[in-house]
Scaffold this motif. Structure first.
Motif, PDB file in Angstrom:
ATOM      1  N   SER A 357       0.819  -1.211   0.000  1.00 15.19           N
ATOM      2  CA  SER A 357       0.000   0.000   0.000  1.00 15.19           C
ATOM      3  C   SER A 357       0.851   1.259   0.000  1.00 15.19           C
ATOM      4  O   SER A 357       0.451   2.293  -0.538  1.00 15.19           O
ATOM      5  CB  SER A 357      -0.941   0.004   1.211  1.00 15.19           C
ATOM      6  OG  SER A 357      -0.200   0.016   2.424  1.00 15.19           O
ATOM      7  N   SER A 362      -3.237  -1.396  -3.318  1.00 20.71           N
ATOM      8  CA  SER A 362      -4.413  -1.342  -2.444  1.00 20.71           C
ATOM      9  C   SER A 362      -4.037  -1.773  -1.040  1.00 20.71           C
ATOM     10  O   SER A 362      -3.100  -2.548  -0.829  1.00 20.71           O
ATOM     11  CB  SER A 362      -5.515  -2.243  -3.002  1.00 20.71           C
ATOM     12  OG  SER A 362      -5.052  -3.583  -3.114  1.00 20.71           O
ATOM     13  N   SER A 363      -4.790  -1.275  -0.066  1.00 10.53           N
ATOM     14  CA  SER A 363      -4.532  -1.624   1.331  1.00 10.53           C
ATOM     15  C   SER A 363      -4.936  -3.065   1.575  1.00 10.53           C
ATOM     16  O   SER A 363      -6.083  -3.448   1.311  1.00 10.53           O
ATOM     17  CB  SER A 363      -5.309  -0.701   2.269  1.00 10.53           C
ATOM     18  OG  SER A 363      -4.892   0.640   2.093  1.00 10.53           O
TER      19      SER A 363
END
Length: 398
Positions: A357, A362-363
């Motif tokens: 991230s 994306s987290s």
């Protein structure tokens, strides 16, 4: 356009001189015609015999290291070249060593400096040379195909001290696999003894010594640490030096050099497109083999870290000290690594997790538990490797 206008003007001038029969008009027309011809021939003749020598003291370059390249342009033609444009056609990032020079004498030299911005094979050259006459009307271009190739290694950085098991040879380790799985190394020759198989006979030496000679073998060394590098193409994010791939490769190189400098043996396994396995060998320097591989390694694997077939190799090894480098948040690789490394003497697991991230990914929804006996390092974009700290708390990954 300039050449076209000049040619049109000459045509009009010759027509005017023909129609009017004015002698000065003929004189000017002939003078400009000769000038036009000389301007056309000049760069072609002046460029004959031009050579460029490019000298690069490569050494053992790494990403971020500066380099210096020397250029020497020589001209054998007696016709001067007042305007020579030298252009480098290589694709070295942020490097433009070309110049515009004047070749009145035999040679001109200069030095250009740059910084290696990418690992792998870097090609210097070819070179393009454009020669123009003093009026700037005509140019002649030549291409010199001399090339210099340099293998640039990944950046090796200082790391905190890793906890590794004591050095141990394969002969004193507990055997958990069949040594027949490992190709033996030829150690030497001796006289043939009854019971030796015919496959061990060295026939060329037997003919030379006029008696049967048998080969002797040694088992290969095992590693004190195996680096497991995740090269699954689907999980790496970022671009250039600021990408999870470049951080992972740099971490692998740094770990390998740290272990090698301690006098211990290190191997590497990667889930790339070839399923690479690099084991220690008595005949070669394993640190150089690993660095050579990492210099050109790419994230071209199609198998996840948990499913890579290379782990079958780890399961047969008598020692299973493992350092995993991955940006994967899939909890299955943790289970796989725990089962592979075992619980025997010298077994240990280091997990170096790259927070994707922070590189623009994306987290992740992290849900895995590394356990209390795993040394965990979390690496984020911009982190200094020397300041990484060890943790055993999986919550720190969030």
């Amino acid at each position: 356009m300039t050449k076209g206008l000049l040619a049109a003007s000459l045509a009009v001038l010759f027509l005017f001189a023909y129609l009017t029969a004015i002698r000065p008009a003929y004189t000017v027309a002939y003078a400009l015609g000769i000038l036009f011809l000389v301007a056309w021939l000049w760069p072609k003749l002046a460029s004959r015999g031009i050579t460029i020598e490019r000298t690069l003291d490569a050494g053992i370059p790494t990403v971020g290291e500066g380099f210096e390249e020397a250029f020497t342009v020589r001209k054998r033609s007696a016709i001067p070249a007042p305007w020579v444009e030298v252009t480098d056609l290589s694709r070295v990032r942020d490097y433009q060593p070309g110049r515009i020079i004047s070749l009145a004498g035999e040679r001109t030299s200069w030095t250009s400096r740059g910084i290696y911005r990418q690992r792998g094979w870097v090609t210097f050259g070819p070179t393009r040379v454009r020669v123009s006459e003093p009026f700037g009307l005509f140019k002649h271009e030549i291409r010199l195909n001399q090339k210099n190739q340099v293998l640039v290694y990944p950046r090796v950085r200082q790391l905190p001290e890793l906890l590794m098991p004591a050095t141990q040879h394969a002969g004193t380790a507990q055997r958990t696999g069949n040594w027949a799985d490992y190709p033996p190394e030829t150690g030497g020759v001796r006289e043939y003894a009854p019971g030796d198989s015919f496959g061990r006979i060295n026939w060329p030496l037997s003919q030379k010594h006029q008696q049967l000679m048998s080969k002797t073998f040694e088992q290969p060394l095992t590693a004190d640490l195996y680096i497991v590098l995740d090269l699954d193409r689907s999980i790496h994010v970022g671009e250039g030096e600021e990408s999870t791939l470049e951080y992972a490769v740099s971490l692998a190189a740094s770990v390998a050099m740290q272990i090698h400098e301690r006098g211990r043996r290190v191997g590497l396994i990667a889930n790339d497109g070839r399923g690479t396995v690099l084991e220690p060998h008595r005949a070669v320097r394993q640190d150089r083999v690993i660095l050579d591989y990492l210099a050109i390694a790419q994230a071209d694997g199609t198998q996840s870290l948990a499913r890579a077939i290379a782990w079958e190799k780890l399961r047969r090894l008598p020692r299973r000290a493992i350092a995993v480098i991955t940006p994967s948040a899939d909890p299955r690789w943790v289970t796989t690594m725990q089962s592979v490394r075992g619980r025997g003497r010298g077994s240990s697991l280091i997990a170096i997790y790259l927070d994707a991230s922070s590189f623009g990914g994306s987290s992740p929804n992290l849900s895995f538990d590394l356990g209390s006996d795993v040394d965990l390092y979390v690496v984020r974009k911009g982190d200094e490797f020397a300041r990484l700290f060890r943790t055993r708390d999986a919550v720190r990954l969030v």
